[in-house]
Design a protein around this motif. Structure first.
Motif, PDB file in Angstrom:
ATOM      1  N   HIS A 268      53.922 -62.933  15.117  1.00 50.08           N
ATOM      2  CA  HIS A 268      53.339 -61.698  15.640  1.00 50.08           C
ATOM      3  C   HIS A 268      54.420 -60.668  15.952  1.00 50.08           C
ATOM      4  O   HIS A 268      55.613 -60.934  15.854  1.00 50.08           O
ATOM      5  CB  HIS A 268      52.487 -61.995  16.877  1.00 50.08           C
ATOM      6  N   HIS A 269      53.962 -59.489  16.380  1.00 49.02           N
ATOM      7  CA  HIS A 269      54.828 -58.302  16.415  1.00 49.02           C
ATOM      8  C   HIS A 269      55.669 -58.154  17.678  1.00 49.02           C
ATOM      9  O   HIS A 269      56.499 -57.246  17.746  1.00 49.02           O
ATOM     10  CB  HIS A 269      53.978 -57.047  16.261  1.00 49.02           C
ATOM     11  N   ILE A 270      55.485 -59.010  18.678  1.00 49.24           N
ATOM     12  CA  ILE A 270      56.281 -58.891  19.899  1.00 49.24           C
ATOM     13  C   ILE A 270      57.506 -59.788  19.753  1.00 49.24           C
ATOM     14  O   ILE A 270      57.391 -61.012  19.744  1.00 49.24           O
ATOM     15  CB  ILE A 270      55.465 -59.261  21.151  1.00 49.24           C
ATOM     16  N   LEU A 271      58.668 -59.175  19.641  1.00 51.05           N
ATOM     17  CA  LEU A 271      59.893 -59.909  19.351  1.00 51.05           C
ATOM     18  C   LEU A 271      60.683 -60.213  20.620  1.00 51.05           C
ATOM     19  O   LEU A 271      60.769 -59.380  21.525  1.00 51.05           O
ATOM     20  CB  LEU A 271      60.770 -59.110  18.380  1.00 51.05           C
ATOM     21  N   ASP A 272      61.255 -61.385  20.653  1.00 59.23           N
ATOM     22  CA  ASP A 272      62.092 -61.821  21.765  1.00 59.23           C
ATOM     23  C   ASP A 272      63.506 -61.281  21.542  1.00 59.23           C
ATOM     24  O   ASP A 272      64.148 -61.631  20.543  1.00 59.23           O
ATOM     25  CB  ASP A 272      62.111 -63.348  21.820  1.00 59.23           C
ATOM     26  N   PRO A 273      64.019 -60.436  22.444  1.00 54.28           N
ATOM     27  CA  PRO A 273      65.351 -59.868  22.236  1.00 54.28           C
ATOM     28  C   PRO A 273      66.467 -60.901  22.303  1.00 54.28           C
ATOM     29  O   PRO A 273      67.593 -60.623  21.885  1.00 54.28           O
ATOM     30  CB  PRO A 273      65.487 -58.845  23.366  1.00 54.28           C
ATOM     31  N   ARG A 274      66.170 -62.087  22.787  1.00 55.75           N
ATOM     32  CA  ARG A 274      67.185 -63.133  22.866  1.00 55.75           C
ATOM     33  C   ARG A 274      67.321 -63.894  21.554  1.00 55.75           C
ATOM     34  O   ARG A 274      68.394 -64.427  21.248  1.00 55.75           O
ATOM     35  CB  ARG A 274      66.836 -64.109  23.988  1.00 55.75           C
ATOM     36  N   THR A 275      66.247 -63.965  20.772  1.00 56.71           N
ATOM     37  CA  THR A 275      66.252 -64.767  19.549  1.00 56.71           C
ATOM     38  C   THR A 275      66.076 -63.950  18.280  1.00 56.71           C
ATOM     39  O   THR A 275      66.468 -64.400  17.201  1.00 56.71           O
ATOM     40  CB  THR A 275      65.129 -65.807  19.596  1.00 56.71           C
ATOM     41  N   GLY A 276      65.432 -62.780  18.380  1.00 57.42           N
ATOM     42  CA  GLY A 276      65.126 -61.988  17.195  1.00 57.42           C
ATOM     43  C   GLY A 276      63.842 -62.402  16.512  1.00 57.42           C
ATOM     44  O   GLY A 276      63.461 -61.797  15.501  1.00 57.42           O
ATOM     45  N   TYR A 277      63.151 -63.401  17.064  1.00 57.34           N
ATOM     46  CA  TYR A 277      61.911 -63.905  16.484  1.00 57.34           C
ATOM     47  C   TYR A 277      60.731 -63.582  17.416  1.00 57.34           C
ATOM     48  O   TYR A 277      60.928 -63.270  18.597  1.00 57.34           O
ATOM     49  CB  TYR A 277      62.000 -65.416  16.271  1.00 57.34           C
ATOM     50  N   PRO A 278      59.502 -63.692  16.909  1.00 56.83           N
ATOM     51  CA  PRO A 278      58.341 -63.487  17.779  1.00 56.83           C
ATOM     52  C   PRO A 278      58.367 -64.421  18.987  1.00 56.83           C
ATOM     53  O   PRO A 278      58.841 -65.562  18.908  1.00 56.83           O
ATOM     54  CB  PRO A 278      57.158 -63.801  16.855  1.00 56.83           C
ATOM     55  N   THR A 279      57.863 -63.935  20.104  1.00 59.08           N
ATOM     56  CA  THR A 279      57.842 -64.720  21.328  1.00 59.08           C
ATOM     57  C   THR A 279      57.015 -65.989  21.142  1.00 59.08           C
ATOM     58  O   THR A 279      56.082 -66.034  20.331  1.00 59.08           O
ATOM     59  CB  THR A 279      57.258 -63.904  22.491  1.00 59.08           C
ATOM     60  N   GLN A 280      57.348 -67.001  21.917  1.00 57.61           N
ATOM     61  CA  GLN A 280      56.668 -68.285  21.846  1.00 57.61           C
ATOM     62  C   GLN A 280      55.901 -68.592  23.128  1.00 57.61           C
ATOM     63  O   GLN A 280      55.482 -69.728  23.346  1.00 57.61           O
ATOM     64  CB  GLN A 280      57.704 -69.392  21.603  1.00 57.61           C
TER      65      GLN A 280
END
Length: 344
Positions: A268-280
């Motif tokens: 999905h479109h909300i990205l985790d700034p720590r990983t660069g991937y969608p939040t989990q």
């Protein structure tokens, strides 16, 4: 922590159907029967449909008020869109690593809000996720970057050190070449609030603005509080319950509105700034407050932080009611939200 990217949603699937409830990211607004003194109008802004419902004893003033509200919201959206080549935000991105860029007062205010949201969240809210520019969640043309692309761009995600705001000079500066801002998670509420202020300047006391997951209300409709349904992130076609408001803001964030599938996994479109991937973390977060500053950017930060951290954050944030659906589909309501749903 990318959220609500401007101009990137397919507009064709957001057509106005006045016979049905108005549905947005996390919210459902009950339809309004055509009555004297009620004016409804919609327009596509910021990649989503924005609906105005206005009421006044003098119905003749409503079209002009709506026009003024949309004109102001359009002006600000054009200023803050990273997809518009002539926007001030795009100028900041283009001049990254080169020089500061003069910014209007409205954009400066949003950048200051972004800084406050980042500090309050310990960096879980970060507008420089715009540097992760290879993600594309358009279902017709999805793009999923490689691990190598994400790793290279993740080094540019650092709002704390990479965004320099000089209030005295009225400038903003990104310190690294290639760094990009994305204000999708912080600019929409202030833009909608600016539209509401235009309505107030035209003498209106009763209005609702519904903008793709964010709802602002003032006054009443037909003498009763505005009623807004909260969508269930576990079953987006269903409503958890209704809340009644005469003043305030409702903001919803979720992983179910814009996503692509890869090997059976929803990205999905909300990205985790720590990983660069969608939040989990949570599937969805809905917040209610009478103060914009209390919730602006908070939903995105809680999607990154996770449900446990989200509950703790809400407990120490006065004036905010919250609904969180966790990754395991468990539902949590703050005491204030439980009370609101119970009364609706």
């Amino acid at each position: 922590m990318r959220s609500h990217n401007f101009d990137s949603i397919q507009h064709g699937r957001r057509r106005l159907v006045m016979a049905l409830p108005l549905m947005a990211c996390g919210l459902v607004v009950a339809p309004v029967q055509a009555k004297a003194g009620v004016h409804q109008v919609s327009q596509v802004l910021m990649g989503t449909r924005v609906d105005l419902t206005l009421q006044d004893d003098d119905a003749s003033v409503l079209p002009a008020a709506a026009h003024a509200a949309f004109a102001e919201m359009t002006r600000l959206a054009d200023m803050m869109s990273r997809y518009r080549s002539t926007s001030v935000l795009n100028a900041i991105n283009l001049m990254a690593g080169l020089r500061p860029v003069p910014v209007p007062a409205e954009l400066m205010q949003v950048l200051q809000m972004a800084r406050q949201a980042a500090q309050a969240s310990g960096g879980q809210f970060d507008t420089t996720v715009g540097s992760l520019r290879d993600w594309n969640f358009d279902p017709e043309h999805p793009v999923i970057p490689s691990a190598q692309q994400i790793a290279a761009q993740l080094s540019l995600v650092d709002q704390e050190h990479g965004l320099v705001i000089d209030e005295g000079a009225g400038t903003a500066y990104l310190t690294k070449r290639g760094m990009r801002l994305d204000l999708g998670g912080i600019a929409k509420l202030p833009i909608l609030q600016a539209g509401l202020r235009q309505l107030q300047r035209h003498g209106l006391a009763n209005a609702m603005i519904n903008g793709g997951g964010d709802v602002l209300v003032m006054g009443r409709l037909n003498g009763r509080p505005w009623r807004v349904g909260l969508r269930d992130p576990r079953h987006p076609e269903k409503v958890l319950g209704m809340v009644s408001l005469t003043q305030g803001f409702i903001a919803a964030s979720g992983d179910y509105e814009r996503f692509v599938m890869q090997q059976g996994k929803r990205l999905h479109h909300i990205l985790d700034p720590r990983t660069g991937y969608p939040t989990q973390g949570p599937h969805g977060v809905t917040l209610i407050s009478e103060q914009l500053e209390a919730i602006n950017g908070l939903g995105t930060a809680l999607m990154v932080a996770g449900a446990d951290a989200g509950r703790a954050r809400i407990a120490r944030t006065p004036g905010v009611d919250a609904l969180i659906v966790d990754a395991d589909n468990s539902l949590w309501l703050s005491p204030g939200m439980a009370s609101r749903l119970g009364r609706a």
